[in-house]
Write a protein that holds these residues in place. Structure first.
Motif, PDB file in Angstrom:
ATOM      1  N   ALA A 215       0.843  -1.200   0.000  1.00  0.00           N
ATOM      2  CA  ALA A 215       0.000   0.000   0.000  1.00  0.00           C
ATOM      3  C   ALA A 215       0.881   1.253   0.000  1.00  0.00           C
ATOM      4  CB  ALA A 215      -0.938  -0.018   1.206  1.00  0.00           C
ATOM      5  N   ALA A 216       0.217   2.402   0.030  1.00  0.00           N
ATOM      6  CA  ALA A 216       0.919   3.677  -0.149  1.00  0.00           C
ATOM      7  C   ALA A 216       1.747   4.093   1.066  1.00  0.00           C
ATOM      8  CB  ALA A 216      -0.090   4.773  -0.491  1.00  0.00           C
ATOM      9  N   GLY A 217       1.642   3.366   2.168  1.00  0.00           N
ATOM     10  CA  GLY A 217       2.452   3.682   3.346  1.00  0.00           C
ATOM     11  C   GLY A 217       3.833   3.057   3.308  1.00  0.00           C
ATOM     12  N   ASN A 218       4.164   2.416   2.225  1.00  0.00           N
ATOM     13  CA  ASN A 218       5.436   1.696   2.164  1.00  0.00           C
ATOM     14  C   ASN A 218       6.631   2.642   1.958  1.00  0.00           C
ATOM     15  OD1 ASN A 218       6.977  -0.645   2.259  1.00  0.00           O
ATOM     16  ND2 ASN A 218       6.805  -1.063   0.083  1.00  0.00           N
TER      17      ASN A 218
ATOM     18  N   SER B 127      -6.752   1.691   0.540  1.00  0.00           N
ATOM     19  CA  SER B 127      -5.568   2.500   0.234  1.00  0.00           C
ATOM     20  C   SER B 127      -5.242   2.330  -1.240  1.00  0.00           C
ATOM     21  CB  SER B 127      -4.384   2.046   1.090  1.00  0.00           C
ATOM     22  OG  SER B 127      -3.198   2.720   0.689  1.00  0.00           O
ATOM     23  N   THR B 139      -6.096  -1.451  -2.400  1.00  0.00           N
ATOM     24  CA  THR B 139      -5.774  -2.385  -1.321  1.00  0.00           C
ATOM     25  C   THR B 139      -6.835  -2.191  -0.235  1.00  0.00           C
ATOM     26  OG1 THR B 139      -3.403  -2.356  -1.765  1.00  0.00           O
ATOM     27  CG2 THR B 139      -4.081  -2.969   0.459  1.00  0.00           C
ATOM     28  N   HIS B 180      -1.536   2.460   9.054  1.00  0.00           N
ATOM     29  CA  HIS B 180      -1.036   2.756   7.703  1.00  0.00           C
ATOM     30  C   HIS B 180      -0.942   4.258   7.466  1.00  0.00           C
ATOM     31  CE1 HIS B 180      -1.509   3.571   3.390  1.00  0.00           C
ATOM     32  NE2 HIS B 180      -0.738   2.512   3.230  1.00  0.00           N
ATOM     33  N   LEU B 183       2.095   6.008   8.844  1.00  0.00           N
ATOM     34  CA  LEU B 183       3.260   5.949   7.949  1.00  0.00           C
ATOM     35  C   LEU B 183       3.103   6.905   6.773  1.00  0.00           C
ATOM     36  CD1 LEU B 183       3.723   2.108   8.079  1.00  0.00           C
ATOM     37  CD2 LEU B 183       5.454   3.784   8.741  1.00  0.00           C
ATOM     38  N   ALA B 184       1.935   6.891   6.148  1.00  0.00           N
ATOM     39  CA  ALA B 184       1.727   7.756   4.983  1.00  0.00           C
ATOM     40  C   ALA B 184       1.942   9.218   5.361  1.00  0.00           C
ATOM     41  CB  ALA B 184       0.317   7.532   4.426  1.00  0.00           C
ATOM     42  N   HIS B 187       5.590  10.007   6.220  1.00  0.00           N
ATOM     43  CA  HIS B 187       6.433   9.986   5.014  1.00  0.00           C
ATOM     44  C   HIS B 187       6.267  11.259   4.174  1.00  0.00           C
ATOM     45  CE1 HIS B 187       6.746   5.285   5.071  1.00  0.00           C
ATOM     46  NE2 HIS B 187       7.423   5.862   6.027  1.00  0.00           N
ATOM     47  N   TRP B 220       6.926   5.399  -1.003  1.00  0.00           N
ATOM     48  CA  TRP B 220       5.824   5.567  -1.976  1.00  0.00           C
ATOM     49  C   TRP B 220       5.367   7.025  -1.968  1.00  0.00           C
ATOM     50  CZ3 TRP B 220       1.053   7.212  -3.125  1.00  0.00           C
ATOM     51  CH2 TRP B 220       0.354   6.591  -4.171  1.00  0.00           C
TER      52      TRP B 220
END
Lengths: 301, 301
Positions: A215-218, B127, B139, B180, B183-184, B187, B220
């Motif tokens: 997902a986009a949090g990677n 996501s 996802t 999640h 993190l997003a 980032h 990402w």
């Protein structure tokens, strides 16, 4: 510009990155001279086809057309080049590629010291991790004269998938690497914070890892380092103390530029706390151990 | 478990994610009923082949075998389902997929409200961004009964590349999504902090972007959002205020679990400052505008 005549390179510092770079140079047909204080690393590189290995580079200084430094920090770079006398023993116009993560200020001081011996510096920090170093596919972010880039072309070609020319001024390469490390360090700490929260909420960590990496949090670091947390394996691929060092370089850079870094300073505190709690020599993913009140795979409290 | 007999779905909330999901359901052969307050969105979905569109779902409540809610927050979910009377008008045993980013607590309250009307909830945040929604490749991180997963299988198949079954308990899906988003959000804020430092150090931002996206500092979100900074384009793909909301959900979750989040709380402060400075409706990459003393492409100070 003439074609580079560099045929031999001394690789100084045979940790995970230096060893991979040295082997990549051997594969590319260069005569490689390996230097490290660790006899096991010297033996490994000797078996991989190095021309010679030693704990001190001075004994084959006259054989070297180029030097690649992949040591830990600026202090080690200066010690190898100046305290040990290597800079004085190298042939004039030898190209010296400084690939440790150091401050722009240190890069400039090292350049001045090399110039006094008629040596040519490339400010050339690297990224990519041990696997990419082994494959000759590092990312190199370099600054220096066109002559420095030209002389070192065989070494750059052998070790890098991508070489960025940031500019002529020594220090720019160092600064780009430091800004890169800001992201790398914050991403590891953020990954640890998220996985710690997942543990607290009784979310299975392998599932959380799977969701985030799809997902986009990677992030590159989440995918690489949080696998160690899922596996409960804190054997050091890269240590907590490396990020204490690198995020302190980030903080020094911010101080020089008079610039606030709310996230990087917070991440530095987390790595520093982890080191003080006794995890400095563990894998950098062990920064997650700063969080209490959770159970982690393979960690006894 | 019987094969799902869901043939029609009401998609409520036709923003970038909902519109993509609705179109994906149409392509998969489902009868799609679209609901939004924005007439342009309704017209677009009508042209794309929706069975019917309206500003209020109640007029076709009896036609729906399933409902997919892709609205902004828990308040909107509750308003649509309970204040408007939709839950009372749906057929018993209708499956309701709640895909807004909401707290675990809200998810449980919504489940209780639906259960009172004999409706079946899937706690199913998503996501992937607008492009993946459009492609039917979101996802989905879901929790709920096996019956809920089974009934909604046609909708999940149509809209998702990957569906995670986190467990039976409503609230687990919401929690995974919130972690999640931690993190997003961090980032994006870290990307902004790094690019702001690069601007301060006179590193060309397009070069910095290129280095990071080819090295271990990538994420990402860095790759997706910092492109907007390089281009100086802050037209909203996803707004700053969305991360003010989501990082406040992260903070609420931390409070419920009595857990410290040093990085997420710092990132929340950054997004909140950006919103208060007037950038709330701009693209979330505009969080970089909290930094003074730098010049950015396309930004006048």
């Amino acid at each position: 510009m003439n074609k580079s005549t560099v045929k031999s390179v001394g690789v100084i510092g045979l940790g995970s990155m230096g060893m991979g770079a040295a082997k990549s140079c051997i594969r590319a047909g260069l005569d490689v001279y390996g230097v490290d204080l660790n006899p096991a690393a010297l033996e490994a590189l000797g078996n991989a086809g190095a021309k010679a290995v030693a704990t001190d580079a001075n004994q084959f200084a006259k054989e070297l057309d180029a030097v690649l430094l992949l040591v830990i920090n600026a202090k080690q770079v200066k010690s190898v080049l100046f305290d040990s006398g290597l800079a004085a023993n190298l042939k004039p116009q030898t190209a010296v590629m400084v690939s440790a993560t150091i401050s722009a200020q240190d890069a400039k001081e090292i350049e001045a010291g090399l110039k006094a011996h008629d040596l040519i510096m490339l400010d050339a920090p690297v990224s990519g991790g041990a696997v990419k170093a082994e494959a000759g596919e590092m990312t190199i972010m370099a600054s220096g004269s066109l002559l420095a880039f030209d002389l070192l072309k065989p070494v750059l070609d052998a070790t890098a998938a991508k070489v960025y020319n940031i500019g002529e001024e020594i220090g720019l390469g160092a600064t780009v690497k430091i800004i890169h490390q800001l992201l790398a360090g914050v991403h590891i700490a953020a990954g640890a914070e998220a996985m710690a929260l997942a543990a607290r909420a009784n979310i299975p960590l392998d599932l959380m890892y799977d969701v985030v990496t799809n997902a986009a949090g990677n992030s590159w670091m989440f995918e690489n380092r949080m696998k160690h947390v899922v596996d409960g394996d804190y054997s050091p691929k890269s240590m907590v103390d490396i990020f204490v060092k690198d995020l302190n370089l980030v903080a020094d850079t911010a101080q020089d530029l008079r610039f606030p870094l709310p996230l990087a300073s917070t991440a530095l505190n987390m790595f520093t706390s982890a080191s003080n709690a006794g995890y400095g020599k563990e894998d950098d993913s062990a920064v997650i151990k700063v969080f209490d009140g959770i159970e982690l795979p393979g960690v006894e409290k």
